[in-house]
Design an enzyme around this catalytic site. Structure first.
Site, mmCIF file in Angstrom:
data_model
loop_
_atom_site.group_PDB
_atom_site.id
_atom_site.type_symbol
_atom_site.label_atom_id
_atom_site.label_comp_id
_atom_site.label_asym_id
_atom_site.label_seq_id
_atom_site.Cartn_x
_atom_site.Cartn_y
_atom_site.Cartn_z
ATOM 1 N N SER A 236 0.837 -1.190 0.000
ATOM 2 C CA SER A 236 0.000 0.000 0.000
ATOM 3 C C SER A 236 0.880 1.251 0.000
ATOM 4 O O SER A 236 1.695 1.421 -0.898
ATOM 5 C CB SER A 236 -0.960 -0.049 1.193
ATOM 6 O OG SER A 236 -2.041 0.829 1.022
ATOM 7 N N ASP B 278 -5.802 -3.557 -2.543
ATOM 8 C CA ASP B 278 -4.726 -3.230 -1.613
ATOM 9 C C ASP B 278 -4.057 -4.460 -1.002
ATOM 10 O O ASP B 278 -4.714 -5.346 -0.451
ATOM 11 C CB ASP B 278 -5.341 -2.379 -0.493
ATOM 12 C CG ASP B 278 -4.319 -1.628 0.325
ATOM 13 O OD1 ASP B 278 -3.304 -2.235 0.700
ATOM 14 O OD2 ASP B 278 -4.548 -0.438 0.594
#
Length: 326
Positions: A44, A210
Site C-alpha cells: 500500500s 490493496d
C-alpha cells in the site's frame, strides 16, 4: 557481509510521512541508506515509498517533500512528483466502507477456501468482496506514471510490491520472480487500492486491491532469501491498548499479524527490527490516514520517537550492521 531487507507497511498519506521520518533517522544518525537494501517490500503506502527509494530518492528528500521543505541537489524525482497535481480525496472513514454491500464470492474464491484453507484469510476475502470505491488511485499516482513513461520498466534492484487478487483473495507479489509482469505504476496502484474507497486496478485482465488486505506489512514474504537482517517500518501497527473503538482494534489486528511474521523470520535466524508508532505518534497521526492536515507534526513526533528507539543498544547495533552492509 550482512544482507538486509526493508519492509514498508501500509498507512496512507500519514503512513508515508511515518516512513520518511523513520528512514531519515536511520540515514542521518546511523548512515543507513535505505536505497541500498538488498530487497524492498512495499505494501500500500509502502509501495509508493519503496518505489521512490528505488528511483533514487533519499530519505532526507522524502521527509523534505512531505513537509514542503527545500529538496537536495539530487531531488529531481521528487520535484517532478511535486509538480504533478493530485486530486483531492474525501476523508477516509473505514466504518463507512464496512457498510457497503458485498458481492457474492465467485468460484475461484470458493475453490481456494475449500482446497487451501490453511492459506485462506476470511477477512482478506471479505475486503476483496466489497463494492468498488469511487476514487481512482491511478490518477492519484499520475506522477509515477509519467516517471515510468520516461524510463520504462522496473528498477534494477529488487522491489516487491504486494496486492490481493480480487477474484480469489490471493496475495500476489509483483516484482518477485515468477509473478505475472505488470507496469510499475499499476502494480503500485493495485497495492494502494483500498477496497470500497478506491476502484480496483486492472492488470492483464485481472482486478487487484490493496496488499494490506492480506497483511499491513507482508514481511513474511522475505523468508527463504538468506537475509541476515530485516528492518520493518509499520505505520498501522503499534500497541493501541484495549480501547474498544474500531481504529484501536485495527491496530491490534495489524500488530498480531506482524508479530506472527516477525516470528517466522526469526525462526530462520533473521534478525528483525520493527519500527511502529507508539501512543504519542498515534495521537498525532489521528484516524484519517488519507489526511494531509498534520503531516509536519507526524514527521516531527515520529522522527524523535524513532531516534529514541534506534539509540537503544540492541537496535543500534543492528542498524549499524545494516549501514555497513549498505
Amino acid at each position: 557481509m550482512t544482507r538486509v531487507g526493508l519492509v514498508l507497511g501500509g498507512g496512507g498519506v500519514v503512513g508515508q510521512a511515518y516512513h520518511s521520518a523513520v528512514l531519515a533517522v536511520l540515514e542521518h544518525d546511523f548512515g543507513f541508506d535505505a536505497r541500498r537494501a538488498e530487497v524492498v517490500v512495499g505494501t500500500s503506502a509502502g509501495s509508493i515509498t519503496g518505489t521512490l527509494l528505488r528511483l533514487g530518492v533519499s530519505a532526507e528528500d522524502l521527509a523534505a517533500w512531505t513537509v514542503k521543505a527545500p529538496l537536495s541537489g539530487e531531488g529531481d524525482v521528487m520535484r517532478a512528483v511535486a509538480a504533478t497535481p493530485v486530486p483531492e480525496l474525501a476523508p477516509f472513514r473505514p466504518l463507512d466502507l464496512l457498510r457497503r454491500p458485498l458481492r457474492l464470492p465467485g468460484p475461484s474464491m470458493v475453490h481456494r477456501a475449500l482446497t487451501r484453507p490453511w492459506r485462506f484469510r476470511p477477512m482478506a476475502a471479505g475486503m476483496a468482496l466489497l463494492a468498488p470505491g469511487q476514487h481512482d488511485i491511478v490518477e492519484q499516482l499520475a506522477a509515477l506514471r509519467e516517471l515510468e513513461e520516461k524510463a520504462p520498466g522496473w528498477p534494477a534492484a529488487s522491489l516487491w510490491i504486494t496486492a490481493v487478487r480480487r477474484r480469489d483473495g490471493r496475495r500476489v507479489v509483483f516484482g518477485r520472480p515468477g509473478t505475472p509482469p505488470a507496469p510499475l505504476h499499476l502494480a503500485v496502484a493495485a497495492s494502494c487500492s483500498v477496497p470500497g474507497y478506491f476502484a480496483p486496478v486492472r492488470i492483464d485482465g485481472r482486478s487487484y486491491v490493496d496488499g494490506g488486505v492480506h497483511s499491513p506489512t507482508n514481511a513474511a514474504v522475505l523468508r527463504g532469501l538468506g537475509l541476515d537482517l530485516v528492518i520493518v517500518v509499520s505505520p498501522m501497527s503499534g500497541s493501541a491498548g484495549w480501547s474498544p473503538d474500531f481504529f484501536a482494534a485495527a491496530r491490534r489486528h495489524a500488530t498480531r499479524l506482524l508479530d506472527r511474521e516477525v516470528r517466522a523470520l526469526r525462526a530462520e535466524g533473521i534478525a528483525t527490527v520493527v519500527f511502529a508508532p507508539g501512543a504519542r505518534e498515534q495521537q498525532v497521526m489521528g484516524n484519517d490516514m488519507m489526511s494531509r492536515a498534520r503531516l509536519n507534526e507526524v514527521i516531527s513526533e515520529s522522527f524523535l520517537a524513532a531516534g529514541r528507539q534506534a539509540a537503544e543498544p540492541a537496535v543500534a547495533d543492528l542498524v549499524r550492521r545494516a549501514a555497513a552492509a549498505a
